[in-house]
Scaffold this motif. Sequence first.
Motif, PDB file in Angstrom:
ATOM      1  N   THR A   1       0.805  -1.073  -0.090  1.00 33.79           N
ATOM      2  CA  THR A   1       0.027  -0.115   0.109  1.00 33.79           C
ATOM      3  C   THR A   1       0.746   1.337  -0.222  1.00 33.79           C
ATOM      4  N   SER A   2       2.118   1.146  -0.142  1.00 34.10           N
ATOM      5  CA  SER A   2       2.982   2.199  -0.104  1.00 34.10           C
ATOM      6  C   SER A   2       3.007   2.849  -1.624  1.00 34.10           C
ATOM      7  N   PRO A   3       3.810   3.927  -1.811  1.00 36.68           N
ATOM      8  CA  PRO A   3       3.922   4.678  -3.018  1.00 36.68           C
ATOM      9  C   PRO A   3       5.063   3.910  -3.935  1.00 36.68           C
ATOM     10  N   TYR A   4       5.767   2.922  -3.311  1.00 38.93           N
ATOM     11  CA  TYR A   4       6.934   2.408  -3.927  1.00 38.93           C
ATOM     12  C   TYR A   4       6.534   1.087  -4.713  1.00 38.93           C
ATOM     13  N   PRO A   5       7.046   0.891  -5.931  1.00 40.27           N
ATOM     14  CA  PRO A   5       6.880  -0.317  -6.420  1.00 40.27           C
ATOM     15  C   PRO A   5       7.321  -1.576  -5.782  1.00 40.27           C
ATOM     16  N   ASP A   6       6.525  -2.846  -5.879  1.00 39.30           N
ATOM     17  CA  ASP A   6       7.033  -3.956  -5.222  1.00 39.30           C
ATOM     18  C   ASP A   6       8.482  -4.336  -5.602  1.00 39.30           C
ATOM     19  N   GLU A   7       8.762  -3.815  -6.893  1.00 38.69           N
ATOM     20  CA  GLU A   7      10.243  -4.394  -7.359  1.00 38.69           C
ATOM     21  C   GLU A   7      11.342  -3.614  -6.627  1.00 38.69           C
ATOM     22  N   VAL A   8      11.117  -2.259  -6.376  1.00 37.06           N
ATOM     23  CA  VAL A   8      11.700  -1.575  -5.443  1.00 37.06           C
ATOM     24  C   VAL A   8      11.970  -1.968  -4.049  1.00 37.06           C
ATOM     25  N   ILE A   9      11.046  -2.434  -3.365  1.00 37.82           N
ATOM     26  CA  ILE A   9      10.728  -2.932  -1.904  1.00 37.82           C
ATOM     27  C   ILE A   9      11.511  -4.239  -1.810  1.00 37.82           C
ATOM     28  N   ASP A  10      11.275  -5.011  -3.069  1.00 36.41           N
ATOM     29  CA  ASP A  10      12.180  -6.314  -3.172  1.00 36.41           C
ATOM     30  C   ASP A  10      13.574  -6.404  -3.234  1.00 36.41           C
ATOM     31  N   ARG A  11      14.112  -5.171  -4.125  1.00 37.98           N
ATOM     32  CA  ARG A  11      15.471  -5.126  -4.258  1.00 37.98           C
ATOM     33  C   ARG A  11      16.051  -4.646  -2.715  1.00 37.98           C
ATOM     34  N   LEU A  12      15.379  -3.572  -2.129  1.00 35.49           N
ATOM     35  CA  LEU A  12      15.976  -3.267  -0.565  1.00 35.49           C
ATOM     36  C   LEU A  12      15.827  -4.140   0.296  1.00 35.49           C
ATOM     37  N   ALA A  13      14.948  -4.991   0.329  1.00 37.29           N
ATOM     38  CA  ALA A  13      15.219  -6.125   1.321  1.00 37.29           C
ATOM     39  C   ALA A  13      16.131  -6.824   1.050  1.00 37.29           C
ATOM     40  N   ARG A  14      16.361  -7.382  -0.167  1.00 30.44           N
ATOM     41  CA  ARG A  14      17.448  -8.261  -0.687  1.00 30.44           C
ATOM     42  C   ARG A  14      18.773  -7.648  -0.413  1.00 30.44           C
ATOM     43  N   ALA A  15      18.925  -6.310  -0.365  1.00 28.85           N
ATOM     44  CA  ALA A  15      20.043  -5.732  -0.036  1.00 28.85           C
ATOM     45  C   ALA A  15      20.458  -5.593   1.382  1.00 28.85           C
ATOM     46  N   PHE A  16      19.295  -5.390   2.108  1.00 26.22           N
ATOM     47  CA  PHE A  16      19.400  -5.197   3.652  1.00 26.22           C
ATOM     48  C   PHE A  16      19.536  -6.514   4.479  1.00 26.22           C
ATOM     49  N   TYR A  17      18.981  -7.510   3.958  1.00 20.47           N
ATOM     50  CA  TYR A  17      18.805  -8.642   4.644  1.00 20.47           C
ATOM     51  C   TYR A  17      19.968  -9.370   5.103  1.00 20.47           C
ATOM     52  N   PRO A  18      21.306  -9.628   4.298  1.00 21.65           N
ATOM     53  CA  PRO A  18      22.343 -10.169   4.940  1.00 21.65           C
ATOM     54  C   PRO A  18      23.005  -9.145   6.219  1.00 21.65           C
ATOM     55  N   ALA A  19      22.866  -7.863   6.284  1.00 23.92           N
ATOM     56  CA  ALA A  19      23.304  -7.081   7.235  1.00 23.92           C
ATOM     57  C   ALA A  19      22.222  -7.139   8.536  1.00 23.92           C
ATOM     58  N   ILE A  20      21.254  -7.169   8.309  1.00 25.17           N
ATOM     59  CA  ILE A  20      20.232  -7.222   9.367  1.00 25.17           C
ATOM     60  C   ILE A  20      20.573  -8.875  10.024  1.00 25.17           C
ATOM     61  N   LEU A  21      20.468  -9.869   9.253  1.00 22.38           N
ATOM     62  CA  LEU A  21      20.761 -11.385   9.762  1.00 22.38           C
ATOM     63  C   LEU A  21      22.149 -11.275  10.629  1.00 22.38           C
ATOM     64  N   ALA A  22      22.971 -10.851  10.268  1.00 18.83           N
ATOM     65  CA  ALA A  22      24.270 -10.659  10.595  1.00 18.83           C
ATOM     66  C   ALA A  22      24.201 -10.163  12.075  1.00 18.83           C
ATOM     67  N   CYS A  23      23.523  -8.659  12.096  1.00 24.92           N
ATOM     68  CA  CYS A  23      23.278  -8.115  13.412  1.00 24.92           C
ATOM     69  C   CYS A  23      22.632  -9.115  14.536  1.00 24.92           C
TER      70      CYS A  23
END
Length: 58
Positions: free
Chosen positions: A10-32
């Motif tokens: 329901t955000s103004p951002y496309p699903d593809e952008v959210i998916d790319r950000l999630a894939r980029a941040f996931y390794p760092a979040i998991l490591a933390c």
Amino acid sequence: MNKKKKSTNTSPYPDEVIDRLARAFYPAILACWNSEEGQRSLVGARPLHLAAQDRSVA
């Protein structure tokens, strides 16, 4: 029979952008979360939905 999954975004951002950000941040979040420091910081943390309820009641 290859139906596209219905978006719950329901955000103004496309699903593809959210998916790319999630894939980029996931390794760092998991490591933390898996680090000793990350585990210590989570010990006293309250889930966001409970913290929001506390603020609305007070």
